[in-house]
Design an enzyme around this catalytic site. Structure first.
Site, PDB file in Angstrom:
ATOM      1  N   GLY A  85     -13.244  24.286   8.074  1.00  0.00           N
ATOM      2  CA  GLY A  85     -14.539  24.131   7.812  1.00  0.00           C
ATOM      3  C   GLY A  85     -14.971  24.913   6.726  1.00  0.00           C
ATOM      4  O   GLY A  85     -14.316  24.845   5.337  1.00  0.00           O
ATOM      5  N   GLY A  86     -15.457  26.166   6.953  1.00  0.00           N
ATOM      6  CA  GLY A  86     -15.852  26.826   5.914  1.00  0.00           C
ATOM      7  C   GLY A  86     -15.043  27.204   4.853  1.00  0.00           C
ATOM      8  O   GLY A  86     -15.365  27.452   3.620  1.00  0.00           O
ATOM      9  N   GLU A 111     -10.083  21.560  18.503  1.00  0.00           N
ATOM     10  CA  GLU A 111     -11.113  22.390  17.922  1.00  0.00           C
ATOM     11  C   GLU A 111     -12.054  23.098  19.149  1.00  0.00           C
ATOM     12  O   GLU A 111     -13.065  22.603  19.542  1.00  0.00           O
ATOM     13  CB  GLU A 111     -12.126  21.701  17.024  1.00  0.00           C
ATOM     14  CG  GLU A 111     -11.388  20.971  15.728  1.00  0.00           C
ATOM     15  CD  GLU A 111     -12.234  21.061  14.507  1.00  0.00           C
ATOM     16  OE1 GLU A 111     -11.846  21.634  13.659  1.00  0.00           O
ATOM     17  OE2 GLU A 111     -13.316  20.258  14.808  1.00  0.00           O
ATOM     18  N   SER A 128     -12.505  28.298  12.750  1.00  0.00           N
ATOM     19  CA  SER A 128     -12.507  29.487  11.901  1.00  0.00           C
ATOM     20  C   SER A 128     -11.066  29.804  11.373  1.00  0.00           C
ATOM     21  O   SER A 128     -10.806  30.823  11.334  1.00  0.00           O
ATOM     22  CB  SER A 128     -13.063  30.719  12.810  1.00  0.00           C
ATOM     23  OG  SER A 128     -14.284  30.423  12.964  1.00  0.00           O
ATOM     24  N   GLY A 184     -17.259  27.726  13.217  1.00  0.00           N
ATOM     25  CA  GLY A 184     -18.289  28.343  12.345  1.00  0.00           C
ATOM     26  C   GLY A 184     -18.732  29.774  12.909  1.00  0.00           C
ATOM     27  O   GLY A 184     -19.596  30.292  12.470  1.00  0.00           O
ATOM     28  N   ASN A 244     -13.016  19.854   6.210  1.00  0.00           N
ATOM     29  CA  ASN A 244     -14.086  19.309   6.563  1.00  0.00           C
ATOM     30  C   ASN A 244     -15.210  19.884   5.882  1.00  0.00           C
ATOM     31  O   ASN A 244     -15.614  20.990   6.481  1.00  0.00           O
ATOM     32  CB  ASN A 244     -13.999  19.399   8.411  1.00  0.00           C
ATOM     33  CG  ASN A 244     -15.464  18.620   8.699  1.00  0.00           C
ATOM     34  OD1 ASN A 244     -16.326  18.053   7.922  1.00  0.00           O
ATOM     35  ND2 ASN A 244     -15.693  18.799  10.013  1.00  0.00           N
ATOM     36  N   TRP A 245     -15.549  19.139   4.959  1.00  0.00           N
ATOM     37  CA  TRP A 245     -16.501  19.937   3.953  1.00  0.00           C
ATOM     38  C   TRP A 245     -18.092  19.691   4.743  1.00  0.00           C
ATOM     39  O   TRP A 245     -19.014  20.383   4.339  1.00  0.00           O
ATOM     40  CB  TRP A 245     -16.835  19.373   2.832  1.00  0.00           C
ATOM     41  CG  TRP A 245     -15.721  19.553   1.815  1.00  0.00           C
ATOM     42  CD1 TRP A 245     -14.783  20.485   1.749  1.00  0.00           C
ATOM     43  CD2 TRP A 245     -15.524  19.167   0.502  1.00  0.00           C
ATOM     44  NE1 TRP A 245     -13.840  20.683   1.169  1.00  0.00           N
ATOM     45  CE2 TRP A 245     -14.381  19.728  -0.080  1.00  0.00           C
ATOM     46  CE3 TRP A 245     -16.182  18.136  -0.085  1.00  0.00           C
ATOM     47  CZ2 TRP A 245     -13.953  19.510  -1.227  1.00  0.00           C
ATOM     48  CZ3 TRP A 245     -15.801  17.642  -1.414  1.00  0.00           C
ATOM     49  CH2 TRP A 245     -14.479  18.361  -2.068  1.00  0.00           C
ATOM     50  N   LYS A 246     -18.071  19.357   6.000  1.00  0.00           N
ATOM     51  CA  LYS A 246     -19.606  18.926   6.495  1.00  0.00           C
ATOM     52  C   LYS A 246     -20.601  18.566   5.568  1.00  0.00           C
ATOM     53  O   LYS A 246     -20.235  17.544   4.628  1.00  0.00           O
ATOM     54  CB  LYS A 246     -19.728  20.158   7.348  1.00  0.00           C
ATOM     55  CG  LYS A 246     -18.568  20.684   8.245  1.00  0.00           C
ATOM     56  CD  LYS A 246     -18.867  21.812   9.295  1.00  0.00           C
ATOM     57  CE  LYS A 246     -17.405  21.846  10.115  1.00  0.00           C
ATOM     58  NZ  LYS A 246     -17.819  22.837  11.289  1.00  0.00           N
ATOM     59  N   HIS A 292     -15.978  14.343  16.094  1.00  0.00           N
ATOM     60  CA  HIS A 292     -16.136  15.942  15.770  1.00  0.00           C
ATOM     61  C   HIS A 292     -16.861  16.578  16.749  1.00  0.00           C
ATOM     62  O   HIS A 292     -17.963  15.947  17.207  1.00  0.00           O
ATOM     63  CB  HIS A 292     -16.366  16.094  14.490  1.00  0.00           C
ATOM     64  CG  HIS A 292     -16.398  17.665  13.981  1.00  0.00           C
ATOM     65  ND1 HIS A 292     -17.403  18.433  14.513  1.00  0.00           N
ATOM     66  CD2 HIS A 292     -15.392  18.445  13.307  1.00  0.00           C
ATOM     67  CE1 HIS A 292     -17.143  19.859  13.853  1.00  0.00           C
ATOM     68  NE2 HIS A 292     -15.940  19.690  13.282  1.00  0.00           N
ATOM     69  N   GLU A 320     -19.612  18.395  16.376  1.00  0.00           N
ATOM     70  CA  GLU A 320     -20.773  18.316  16.045  1.00  0.00           C
ATOM     71  C   GLU A 320     -21.292  16.997  16.075  1.00  0.00           C
ATOM     72  O   GLU A 320     -22.483  16.929  16.271  1.00  0.00           O
ATOM     73  CB  GLU A 320     -20.875  18.832  14.459  1.00  0.00           C
ATOM     74  CG  GLU A 320     -20.711  20.512  14.313  1.00  0.00           C
ATOM     75  CD  GLU A 320     -20.125  20.835  12.949  1.00  0.00           C
ATOM     76  OE1 GLU A 320     -20.040  20.267  12.005  1.00  0.00           O
ATOM     77  OE2 GLU A 320     -19.501  22.025  13.121  1.00  0.00           O
TER      78      GLU A 320
END
Ligand code: 13P
Length: 250
Positions: free
Chosen positions: A235-236, A168, A214, A174, A10-12, A96, A98
């Site tokens: 993600g990151g 999640e 994470s 994050g 997930n590159w956001k 998600h 977010e």
């Protein structure tokens, strides 16, 4: 029952088209021939044509981070399933945290999106997870059951095959804090039991439940290696080809 793992990025809201193209070009070399797991990228909508074109013919699947539940209409800023499919996207994230947190997505909206995604043959990755206050108050199981029940309203066992769920925990996203494998397994079991209650044991045994929050190269094996954990939503650590590849090759 063996479930093929799905490891998804997930590159956001990161990367330009040039950066996305450079990622895919390098990444495809690194994961060429990797068939043990399914691999998917979820870039921003504006990057989809670039990423899909660059990944064409490879073992890398591509989807959207969000879709609207309507087929089309006056929904400024949104992406329809038809638009996603027209550029070659096959997957979508839904709900998600977010989206829930910053864009007021409710379980009811998540459910409508899931129905639209299935109607149009997309693979939906439905995200659920508790916030820190809920975990600390001992409400994790209740939150997960409510989110799963809400997401799956009106879904039948016959419709359910494409559905993927991502657990999640919001406090692990994050933050560098991960759920321990034991915490993740416990949550996945709660989710799978709820799916069994709603859609029957066969669907529950087959449905893939990913862990997200994470995930890094150094904790990937401990997490994805669990029988109960059917992949990861990253993600990151998915933003660089080598760290994402290290997770895929856990
Ligand atoms: P991080 O891996 O950056 O914690 O993000 C997880 C996530 O939200 C994936 O959807």
């Amino acid at each position: 029952m063996s479930r093929k793992a799905l490891i998804a990025a997930n590159w956001k809201m990161y990367k330009t088209p040039a950066e996305a193209k450079a990622f895919v070009d390098a990444f495809l070399q690194l994961v060429a021939g990797h068939t043990r797991d399914e691999i998917a990228l979820f870039p921003s909508p504006v990057l989809l044509p670039t990423v899909i074109e660059a990944a064409k013919g490879s073992n890398v699947l591509v989807g959207c981070q969000n879709i609207h539940f309507a087929e089309e209409g006056a929904y400024t800023g949104e992406t329809s399933v038809g638009q996603l499919k027209a550029v070659g996207g096959t997957h979508t994230l839904i709900g998600h945290s977010e989206r829930r947190q910053y864009f007021a997505e409710t379980d009811e909206i998540v459910n409508k999106k899931l129905h639209t995604a299935l109607k149009h043959g997309l693979v939906p990755v439905v995200c659920v997870g508790e916030v820190l206050a809920e975990r600390e108050a001992g409400k994790t199981a209740d939150v997960l059951k409510t989110q799963v029940t809400g997401a799956l309203a009106g879904i039948t066992a016959e419709m359910a095959a494409p559905i993927v769920i991502a657990y999640e925990p919001v406090w692990a996203i994050g933050t560098g804090k991960t759920a321990t494998p034991e915490m993740a397994v416990e949550a996945h079991r709660i989710i799978r039991a709820e799916v069994a209650k709603l859609l029957g044991p066969a669907v529950a045994a087959a449905i893939r439940i990913l862990y997200g929050g994470s995930v890094k190269p150094d904790n990937a094996t401990a997490l994805i290696g669990q029988e109960e954990i059917d992949g990861a939503l990253v993600g990151g650590a998915s933003l660089k080809p080598d760290s994402f590849t290290a997770i895929i090759k856990y």
